[in-house]
Design a protein around this motif. Structure first.
Motif, short mmCIF file in Angstrom:
data_model
loop_
_atom_site.label_atom_id
_atom_site.label_comp_id
_atom_site.label_asym_id
_atom_site.label_seq_id
_atom_site.Cartn_x
_atom_site.Cartn_y
_atom_site.Cartn_z
N LEU A 108 0.80 -1.23 0.00
CA LEU A 108 0.00 0.00 0.00
C LEU A 108 0.84 1.27 0.00
N GLN A 109 1.94 1.25 -0.69
CA GLN A 109 2.76 2.45 -0.86
C GLN A 109 2.08 3.40 -1.86
N MET A 110 2.01 4.68 -1.54
CA MET A 110 1.40 5.66 -2.45
C MET A 110 2.15 5.72 -3.78
N GLU A 111 3.45 5.71 -3.70
CA GLU A 111 4.29 5.79 -4.90
C GLU A 111 4.43 4.40 -5.51
N PRO A 112 3.94 4.20 -6.74
CA PRO A 112 3.97 2.86 -7.35
C PRO A 112 5.36 2.22 -7.37
N ARG A 113 6.39 3.00 -7.59
CA ARG A 113 7.75 2.43 -7.67
C ARG A 113 8.25 1.95 -6.32
N GLN A 114 7.61 2.40 -5.24
CA GLN A 114 8.01 1.96 -3.90
C GLN A 114 7.27 0.70 -3.45
#
Length: 159
Positions: A108-114
């Motif tokens: 559930l990271q906001m930043e897709p790459r994370q």
């Protein structure tokens, strides 16, 4: 879905697209509660949206409901602006393991790459410690029997 042979079946591909032909998709479509922030914001997105949805689905299974279930619009707005955080300070999550919280946080990271990739999640301690197929085969009859007994008991008490 899981059948009585402990086989997992993926369902509901109503909005599925084949990203092998595209680098990214920019259409906002999907089921509101499970849509990733980048989908809601109509940004180009790839397969990491499925990791977000996996996190929401896992959270739903643990809580018994999706986050912010009372309003699709509010849920989408908050997912797109602040995301979904997981902590142990809620009554439903006080007993959750560190591995589960870590798994949900990885999804559930906001930043897709994370967000973790599917390959990384398969190595995650939460998944590694999951029941084996044989353990599931041993457990499933008990679950089905429990469900049947529960139905029988509720029918008996109403008569």
């Amino acid at each position: 879905m899981i059948n009585s042979k402990a086989e997992v079946k993926l369902i509901d591909f109503g909005f599925a697209i084949d990203l092998t032909l595209l680098q990214a998709d920019i259409h906002m479509c999907g089921s509101p509660f499970w849509m990733s922030p980048e989908q809601i914001q109509e940004k180009p997105h790839g397969v990491s949206v499925d990791i977000w949805s996996l996190g929401i689905m896992t959270l739903e299974m643990m809580r018994g409901s999706v986050p912010r279930r009372r309003s699709k619009i509010k849920s989408m707005f908050l997912a797109a602006t602040i995301g979904v955080t997981v902590s142990r300070d809620k009554k439903y999550s006080a007993h959750w393991s560190n591995e589960l919280i870590s798994f949900l946080t990885a999804c559930l990271q906001m930043e897709p790459r994370q967000r973790s990739t599917a390959s990384q999640l398969l190595q995650h301690p939460f998944i590694v410690a999951a029941a084996t197929k044989q353990e599931m085969l041993d457990l499933l009859p008990l679950l089905f029997m429990s469900s049947s007994i529960g139905k029988y008991c509720s029918n008996s008490s109403t008569q």
